[in-house]
Design a protein around this motif. Structure first.
Motif, mmCIF file in Angstrom:
data_model
loop_
_atom_site.group_PDB
_atom_site.id
_atom_site.type_symbol
_atom_site.label_atom_id
_atom_site.label_comp_id
_atom_site.label_asym_id
_atom_site.label_seq_id
_atom_site.Cartn_x
_atom_site.Cartn_y
_atom_site.Cartn_z
ATOM 1 N N TRP A 272 7.725 -6.614 11.556
ATOM 2 C CA TRP A 272 6.291 -6.475 11.277
ATOM 3 C C TRP A 272 5.439 -6.980 12.431
ATOM 4 C CZ3 TRP A 272 4.801 -3.257 7.794
ATOM 5 C CH2 TRP A 272 5.591 -3.023 6.661
ATOM 6 N N GLY A 273 5.934 -7.960 13.180
ATOM 7 C CA GLY A 273 5.184 -8.454 14.331
ATOM 8 C C GLY A 273 5.037 -7.388 15.405
ATOM 9 N N TRP A 274 6.154 -6.727 15.741
ATOM 10 C CA TRP A 274 6.084 -5.663 16.739
ATOM 11 C C TRP A 274 5.291 -4.471 16.215
ATOM 12 C CZ3 TRP A 274 6.582 -7.079 21.337
ATOM 13 C CH2 TRP A 274 7.535 -8.014 21.740
ATOM 14 N N ALA A 275 5.291 -4.271 14.894
ATOM 15 C CA ALA A 275 4.474 -3.206 14.301
ATOM 16 C C ALA A 275 2.990 -3.485 14.524
ATOM 17 C CB ALA A 275 4.778 -3.073 12.808
ATOM 18 N N ILE A 276 2.590 -4.765 14.400
ATOM 19 C CA ILE A 276 1.197 -5.140 14.660
ATOM 20 C C ILE A 276 0.855 -4.915 16.135
ATOM 21 C CG2 ILE A 276 -0.411 -7.097 14.746
ATOM 22 C CD1 ILE A 276 1.012 -8.212 12.269
ATOM 23 N N ASN B 157 0.808 -1.216 0.000
ATOM 24 C CA ASN B 157 0.000 0.000 0.000
ATOM 25 C C ASN B 157 0.847 1.274 0.000
ATOM 26 O OD1 ASN B 157 -2.442 1.453 0.073
ATOM 27 N ND2 ASN B 157 -2.326 1.643 2.285
ATOM 28 N N SER B 158 1.824 1.355 0.897
ATOM 29 C CA SER B 158 2.636 2.566 0.989
ATOM 30 C C SER B 158 3.437 2.796 -0.284
ATOM 31 C CB SER B 158 3.574 2.477 2.201
ATOM 32 O OG SER B 158 4.418 1.342 2.095
ATOM 33 N N MET B 159 3.939 1.731 -0.884
ATOM 34 C CA MET B 159 4.707 1.850 -2.119
ATOM 35 C C MET B 159 3.829 2.293 -3.283
ATOM 36 S SD MET B 159 6.746 -1.136 -4.196
ATOM 37 C CE MET B 159 5.222 -1.745 -4.955
ATOM 38 N N LEU B 160 2.647 1.697 -3.386
ATOM 39 C CA LEU B 160 1.757 2.011 -4.495
ATOM 40 C C LEU B 160 1.262 3.452 -4.428
ATOM 41 C CD1 LEU B 160 -0.282 -1.316 -4.606
ATOM 42 C CD2 LEU B 160 1.464 -0.574 -6.219
ATOM 43 N N LYS B 161 1.076 3.980 -3.220
ATOM 44 C CA LYS B 161 0.636 5.368 -3.092
ATOM 45 C C LYS B 161 1.667 6.330 -3.674
ATOM 46 C CE LYS B 161 -2.682 5.313 0.666
ATOM 47 N NZ LYS B 161 -3.694 5.915 -0.206
ATOM 48 N N HIS C 150 6.698 -0.167 11.602
ATOM 49 C CA HIS C 150 7.740 -1.040 11.060
ATOM 50 C C HIS C 150 9.014 -0.246 10.798
ATOM 51 C CE1 HIS C 150 9.935 -3.084 7.719
ATOM 52 N NE2 HIS C 150 9.747 -4.119 8.519
ATOM 53 N N GLY C 151 8.846 1.010 10.365
ATOM 54 C CA GLY C 151 10.018 1.859 10.184
ATOM 55 C C GLY C 151 10.748 2.124 11.487
ATOM 56 N N TRP C 152 10.033 2.103 12.597
ATOM 57 C CA TRP C 152 10.646 2.328 13.910
ATOM 58 C C TRP C 152 11.292 1.062 14.469
ATOM 59 C CZ3 TRP C 152 6.288 5.522 16.816
ATOM 60 C CH2 TRP C 152 6.121 6.741 16.151
ATOM 61 N N PHE C 153 10.551 -0.060 14.381
ATOM 62 C CA PHE C 153 11.000 -1.287 15.036
ATOM 63 C C PHE C 153 11.737 -2.252 14.099
ATOM 64 C CE2 PHE C 153 6.993 -0.175 17.425
ATOM 65 C CZ PHE C 153 7.648 0.360 18.528
ATOM 66 N N SER D 201 -3.000 0.522 7.627
ATOM 67 C CA SER D 201 -1.825 0.135 6.845
ATOM 68 C C SER D 201 -0.709 1.156 7.015
ATOM 69 C CB SER D 201 -2.206 0.004 5.366
ATOM 70 O OG SER D 201 -1.081 -0.285 4.570
ATOM 71 N N TRP D 202 -1.078 2.441 6.986
ATOM 72 C CA TRP D 202 -0.073 3.492 7.180
ATOM 73 C C TRP D 202 0.557 3.390 8.565
ATOM 74 C CZ3 TRP D 202 -0.055 7.362 10.886
ATOM 75 C CH2 TRP D 202 0.934 8.328 10.743
ATOM 76 N N LEU D 203 -0.269 3.123 9.577
ATOM 77 C CA LEU D 203 0.229 3.036 10.942
ATOM 78 C C LEU D 203 1.186 1.857 11.105
ATOM 79 C CD1 LEU D 203 -0.147 4.528 13.635
ATOM 80 C CD2 LEU D 203 -1.974 2.911 14.195
ATOM 81 N N ILE D 204 0.834 0.714 10.523
ATOM 82 C CA ILE D 204 1.702 -0.463 10.628
ATOM 83 C C ILE D 204 3.036 -0.198 9.938
ATOM 84 C CG2 ILE D 204 1.986 -2.853 9.876
ATOM 85 C CD1 ILE D 204 -0.980 -3.255 10.314
ATOM 86 N N ASN D 205 2.996 0.427 8.754
ATOM 87 C CA ASN D 205 4.237 0.736 8.043
ATOM 88 C C ASN D 205 5.085 1.729 8.828
ATOM 89 O OD1 ASN D 205 4.541 -0.339 5.011
ATOM 90 N ND2 ASN D 205 2.365 -0.179 5.504
ATOM 91 N N THR D 206 4.434 2.685 9.488
ATOM 92 C CA THR D 206 5.176 3.650 10.309
ATOM 93 C C THR D 206 5.891 2.949 11.457
ATOM 94 O OG1 THR D 206 3.612 5.414 9.758
ATOM 95 C CG2 THR D 206 4.983 5.724 11.718
#
Length: 647
Positions: free
Chosen positions: A408-412, A365-369, A402-405, A395-400
């Motif tokens: 993807w598991g900790w992002a969830i 999603n983030s890439m396609l945007k 993921h950029g921090w941690f 989706s934006w929140l999870i990607n954000t």
């Protein structure tokens, strides 16, 4: 237990048995279908000229040259040499990199048709949990035609004629591949070029999955030529592996600024003959078209001057890579404009050019945007539907996160914490409402003892109690009702996001897009997978329910006790990311409940209507009054009927 409770238990048991049976049958089908993969022979190669150029079938062009008249709009007809059978060969490859210089995709080009045979997703395994399925994903790897293959004589009445000319490699650099073939009097040149990921200050990672295709058609003959009903192949719908869901394979297009998708079911009809193909020229303002599976897509976007309103779609059989299993699929071709070429004078060849952008990559999603400046509304292929308003920010929140941690598991987990924090005021209010309702239980018991044979009277008196004490009987349901669209929104994010494919979390959770199976329990007829996260999810849900005050009548309370089993069955065979989300929110809810229970508990006091803020009745109060009035009217009608009967 009462009758309703037994019905719930029976339904849950049947659901568990059905789930086991379905999973076992799928595994048996996979093993039965798995066989050594042998590639089917391609179409017969065209006759070769003395110079070695591939002479494509050219009946219409030849007739035009002999008669001195320009042919009708059409295409060279196929007249392959019966003895010249050839398999397609990969003759060139382009490798794309992301902004960090890492390989992300390998584009492989075949000689027959001069097309993109497949796109390899570097480092993205077909199925990371199975040793035999850890090869890289190949987009369009199951099709017998490459993306960019020319299609002739598109029609509803017959199959198209495919460009089976053998293209030669004329030029190759690390950024470009040039292929060329002769089709009768025509010379077709295809130039595939990588699109830069980094252009100045702008970085568009999605460009690493894109190619620009320039097709030049030259007329070397001495007669004018005119052509129509041409098309360019966009790909075939198929799953990457059997672990993906079949109902996520569609052909897709953007027409009149609206995203549309259709599956293979559109070609099957109950009361009439199934469609063999569909060639329509009424797709208004068609901007791009392609195919997609659960996690990947293949899209062709023509330049503005090369757009038409035509699509060719047909059912086909596809053979999955690696496993060799065969399943139903769809092939899609995008129509090309009609064109004509003046005759050559022997020195100057008149040419016509077509330009396309080709995307073959993951649904991120983030890439396609970030790619919408290259392909208009390409982010629509995420297809969140009616849950877009929630799924998109999730989706934006999870990607954000993921950029921090970087996980993807900790992002969830972090995203779930934010969601629970946002609904905390409602959850607290709901808990207090449930607690106050539990304080009414003695009074409700008295009503049932007072009117043991008049359930309507009991219901009416209970409504009065709710109004007197300002209690909403639906207050305890609000968090669950609110969590349901959030849960479904995350479900849509999970089911279409390629981010989670092969993404590990902790220990045994090695792929968030797969079940977190740690072992199998042999049951004789079926090996039951032991998935840890769904088990933890069910246990935490039971603990959460025990910590919450009992509300509602005894039947409702019994039904609620089976909710953990229902969710357990629902999530057991789902990807572990979904179970991780639900387990995390259960644990957070337990912590919130523990905190609320240490707050001063509400008292059961009657509400003074005169002191009510604003003097307005709430929605639930109006609904209770309406229900109370309906019960009173029904009771009065029954009373009148009894009086009439006595007379």
């Amino acid at each position: 237990m009462d009758k309703k409770a037994w019905i719930v238990i029976t339904a849950c048991i049947l659901g568990l048995v059905a789930n086991w049976w379905y999973t076992a049958s799928r595994e048996q089908e996979r093993k039965a279908a798995a066989a050594p993969v042998t590639q089917a022979p391609a179409q017969a190669a065209p006759q070769q000229t003395a110079s070695g150029d591939a002479a494509a079938p050219a009946a219409s062009a030849a007739s035009a040259a002999s008669s001195g008249a320009a042919p009708a709009a059409g295409t060279p007809q196929s007249t392959p040499a019966p003895a010249a059978v050839s398999l397609p060969k990969v003759i060139a490859e382009l490798v794309s990199h992301d902004s960090k210089g890492q390989e992300v995709a390998r584009f492989r080009f075949r000689d027959i048709g001069g097309s993109l045979e497949s796109t390899q997703m570097v480092g993205k395994a077909v199925n990371s949990t199975k040793e035999e399925l850890r090869e890289d994903v190949l987009i369009n790897g199951s099709s017998k035609y490459g993306v960019g293959t020319l299609m002739f004589n598109l029609s509803n009445n017959r199959e198209p004629v495919w460009d089976n000319a053998v293209y030669s490699l004329k030029e190759q650099t690390d950024k470009k591949v040039v292929l060329e073939a002769r089709l009768g009097a025509l010379i077709v040149t295809k130039t595939y070029s990588l699109i830069p990921v980094d252009e100045g200050d702008e970085i568009v990672e999605g460009c690493a999955y894109m190619l620009h295709l320039d097709i030049t058609v030259q007329n070397t003959g001495r007669e004018n030529l005119a052509y129509g009903n041409w098309g360019i192949f966009a790909g075939t719908t198929n799953r990457i592996s059997t672990s993906e869901m079949r109902n996520y394979t569609y052909f897709i297009y953007l027409a009149d600024d609206d995203f549309e998708k259709e599956g293979g079911g559109t070609f099957s009809h109950w009361f009439s003959k199934d469609e063999l193909r569909r060639y329509k020229t009424d797709y208004n303002k068609l901007e791009w078209a392609g195919v997609m599976s659960q996690y990947y897509a293949s899209i062709i976007c023509p330049s503005t001057q090369d757009r038409t309103d035509a699509l060719y779609i047909a059912p086909t059989k596809v053979r999955l890579p690696i496993t060799g299993e065969t399943e139903e699929g769809l092939m899609l071709g995008l129509g090309m404009p009609e064109f004509s070429l003046p005759a050559s004078d022997g020195q100057v060849y008149h040419a016509f050019r077509f330009n396309y952008d080709i995307f073959t990559g993951p649904r991120l999603n983030s890439m396609l945007k970030d790619m919408t400046g290259y392909v208009h509304k390409i982010d629509y292929i995420m297809d969140y539907g009616i849950f877009y308003i929630i799924s998109n920010p999730m989706s934006w929140l999870i990607n954000t996160f993921h950029g921090w941690f970087g996980n993807w598991g900790w992002a969830i987990v972090a995203m779930t914490f934010v969601v629970r924090l946002l609904i905390w005021p409602l959850y607290r209010k709901s808990y207090m409402s449930m607690k106050r309702m539990s304080l009414l239980q003695p009074k409700m018991k008295e009503l049932k003892e007072m009117y043991p044979n008049d359930q309507q009277r009991v219901s009416m008196e209970m409504m009065k109690l709710y109004r007197e004490y300002g209690i909403s009987p639906f207050g305890g349901c609000l968090p669950m009702l609110l969590q349901l669209p959030i849960f479904l929104s995350f479900y849509y994010v999970l089911q279409t996001a390629a981010e989670f494919r092969g993404a590990p979390f902790l220990g045994w959770v090695t792929d968030l897009s797969q079940m977190d199976t740690v072992c199998y329990l042999p049951l004789g007829f079926y090996d039951l997978p032991i998935n840890v996260l769904p088990i933890i999810m069910a246990l935490t849900m039971i603990l959460q329910m025990h910590m919450s005050p009992a509300a509602g009548d005894p039947t409702q309370q019994k039904i609620m006790k089976f909710m953990p089993l229902v969710f357990f069955l629902f999530c057991y065979t789902f990807p572990s990311a979904l179970a991780l989300y639900w387990t995390t929110q259960n644990i957070i809810s337990i912590g919130q409940t523990w905190y609320i229970r240490r707050l001063p508990m509400p008292e059961l006091t009657k509400v003074d209507p005169k002191k009510k803020k604003g003097g307005k009745k709430s929605f639930f109060e109006r609904m209770m009054e309406a229900q109370q009035q309906a019960l009173a009217e029904q009771q009065q009608r029954e009373k009148n009927m009894r009086n009439v009967t006595r007379k």
